[in-house]
Write an enzyme that holds these catalytic residues in place. Structure first.
Site, PDB file in Angstrom:
ATOM      1  N   TYR A  66      20.257 -13.056  55.134  1.00  0.00           N
ATOM      2  CA  TYR A  66      21.045 -12.856  53.921  1.00  0.00           C
ATOM      3  C   TYR A  66      20.933 -11.398  53.469  1.00  0.00           C
ATOM      4  O   TYR A  66      20.058 -10.662  53.909  1.00  0.00           O
ATOM      5  CB  TYR A  66      20.556 -13.777  52.814  1.00  0.00           C
ATOM      6  CG  TYR A  66      20.763 -15.242  53.050  1.00  0.00           C
ATOM      7  CD1 TYR A  66      21.807 -15.719  53.853  1.00  0.00           C
ATOM      8  CD2 TYR A  66      19.921 -16.184  52.461  1.00  0.00           C
ATOM      9  CE1 TYR A  66      21.991 -17.081  54.055  1.00  0.00           C
ATOM     10  CE2 TYR A  66      20.101 -17.554  52.659  1.00  0.00           C
ATOM     11  CZ  TYR A  66      21.135 -17.990  53.459  1.00  0.00           C
ATOM     12  OH  TYR A  66      21.314 -19.337  53.655  1.00  0.00           O
ATOM     13  N   SER A  67      21.801 -11.014  52.534  1.00  0.00           N
ATOM     14  CA  SER A  67      21.767  -9.613  52.106  1.00  0.00           C
ATOM     15  C   SER A  67      20.424  -9.243  51.494  1.00  0.00           C
ATOM     16  O   SER A  67      19.965  -8.112  51.622  1.00  0.00           O
ATOM     17  CB  SER A  67      22.904  -9.319  51.119  1.00  0.00           C
ATOM     18  OG  SER A  67      22.858 -10.204  50.013  1.00  0.00           O
ATOM     19  N   GLU A  68      19.757 -10.210  50.826  1.00  0.00           N
ATOM     20  CA  GLU A  68      18.380  -9.986  50.379  1.00  0.00           C
ATOM     21  C   GLU A  68      17.584 -11.282  50.384  1.00  0.00           C
ATOM     22  O   GLU A  68      18.140 -12.371  50.193  1.00  0.00           O
ATOM     23  CB  GLU A  68      18.320  -9.399  48.954  1.00  0.00           C
ATOM     24  CG  GLU A  68      18.398  -7.894  48.892  1.00  0.00           C
ATOM     25  CD  GLU A  68      19.815  -7.410  48.654  1.00  0.00           C
ATOM     26  OE1 GLU A  68      20.051  -6.190  48.755  1.00  0.00           O
ATOM     27  OE2 GLU A  68      20.679  -8.252  48.376  1.00  0.00           O
ATOM     28  N   THR A  69      16.292 -11.111  50.583  1.00  0.00           N
ATOM     29  CA  THR A  69      15.315 -12.179  50.382  1.00  0.00           C
ATOM     30  C   THR A  69      14.258 -11.655  49.424  1.00  0.00           C
ATOM     31  O   THR A  69      13.800 -10.510  49.543  1.00  0.00           O
ATOM     32  CB  THR A  69      14.667 -12.606  51.713  1.00  0.00           C
ATOM     33  OG1 THR A  69      15.681 -13.176  52.558  1.00  0.00           O
ATOM     34  CG2 THR A  69      13.566 -13.631  51.498  1.00  0.00           C
ATOM     35  N   HIS A 103      20.963 -10.595  42.446  1.00  0.00           N
ATOM     36  CA  HIS A 103      21.242 -12.003  42.794  1.00  0.00           C
ATOM     37  C   HIS A 103      19.984 -12.697  43.301  1.00  0.00           C
ATOM     38  O   HIS A 103      19.771 -13.884  43.033  1.00  0.00           O
ATOM     39  CB  HIS A 103      22.405 -12.107  43.786  1.00  0.00           C
ATOM     40  CG  HIS A 103      22.058 -11.960  45.224  1.00  0.00           C
ATOM     41  ND1 HIS A 103      21.938 -10.737  45.850  1.00  0.00           N
ATOM     42  CD2 HIS A 103      21.803 -12.898  46.183  1.00  0.00           C
ATOM     43  CE1 HIS A 103      21.643 -10.919  47.124  1.00  0.00           C
ATOM     44  NE2 HIS A 103      21.553 -12.221  47.358  1.00  0.00           N
TER      45      HIS A 103
END
Length: 294
Positions: free
Chosen positions: A53-56, A85
């Protein structure tokens, strides 16, 4: 758990619209690791790359009552100082397990207060308050390089919303499109834009089109994180609120609605509260779990 043991990873979609069907693709997926106390930086980076994902977000420490947590954020390619997010996703995950109310996130950019509550539809909402925002006009070289990588012309921009570099925890280049069609037609030079963003220290581009005084449509290319586009970007939303405040376009406390992810099939809704007397910006959204621990 050692740094080589794979941790439990929760998956949440953040900034899902209020009316979204639970089975529909909506919001911005984030990985959440609620116990990363034994993970080193390399292990966190490896998990984020695997999740994709774009961030964790990784909770690396908590106080005794669990209401103050230390959090780090990783994209598939690198650590990111702040991610809106993933903050919302983590706050909702904590609230579902420890109860709604106030939390405080200690992040690399400073403390971020987050309040959580239950919405009438049964989902949990989280509202983060950003660090103080700031905004400055984009320089000619910055603008030229960005437009070239996007394939946009100067005439594609809205003259009433000038290009700025805005900060809400990270720097974002804000470019306002003159028409909805320009925003919808996004096909850019991935490597060229990534190089430009690294050179200038931008985390995303905040591409916007103004539908009305309080409603904006948004797209956020994120090639420096290894992602073509982010479906919902809380940090950029905070920066955008600060941008409007810096331009003098917020004369009284206002709640903006940012609609993002529409053109990529993941509709998202971010509510942005801006007060002309406060450099901080409040960003609110729902989140829902889209998969169990893995």
């Amino acid at each position: 758990m050692s740094s080589t043991t794979r941790p439990d990873v929760l998956r949440y979609a953040a900034f899902t619209p209020a009316a979204a069907d639970a089975s529909a693709a909506a919001g911005n997926p984030a990985g959440v690791v609620l116990d990363a106390s034994s993970l080193d930086e390399a292990a966190m980076q490896a998990v984020a790359a695997e999740v994709g994902y774009s961030e964790t977000a990784f909770v690396t420490d908590r106080d005794d009552d669990g209401r103050r947590v230390r959090v780090r954020y990783f994209s598939p390619l690198a650590e990111v100082p702040f991610c809106g997010h993933a903050t919302v996703a983590t706050a909702v995950a904590l609230a579902e397990r420890s109860g709604t109310g106030a939390y405080l996130f200690d992040t690399p950019v400073g403390p971020i207060p987050v309040s959580t509550d239950s919405a009438p539809d049964g989902t949990v909402r989280a509202a983060l308050t950003s660090v103080p925002t700031r905004s400055r006009p984009a320089g000619p070289e910055e603008l030229r390089a960005a437009l070239a990588a996007l394939g946009w012309a100067a005439g594609d921009l809205d003259p009433d919303l000038p290009p700025h570099v805005a900060f809400g925890g990270n720097d974002h280049l804000v470019l306002a499109a003159a028409g909805r069609g320009r925003l919808a037609d996004l096909s850019y030079d991935f490597d060229g834009l990534a190089d430009t963003m690294r050179r200038h220290g931008w985390t995303t581009l905040q591409l916007v089109w103004r539908e009305s005084r309080d409603v904006f449509h948004v797209r956020d290319p994120f090639p420096v994180g290894g992602v073509v586009e982010d479906p919902a970007t809380g940090a950029a939303a905070a920066a955008f609120g600060g941008y409007l405040r810096a331009l003098g376009l917020v004369e009284r406390p206002v709640t903006l609605t940012l609609r993002q992810g529409e053109d990529m099939g993941r509709p998202s809704e971010l509510l942005v509260d801006v007060d002309p007397a406060d450099p901080r910006v409040r960003v609110t959204g729902r989140a829902r779990e889209i998969g169990g621990a893995a």
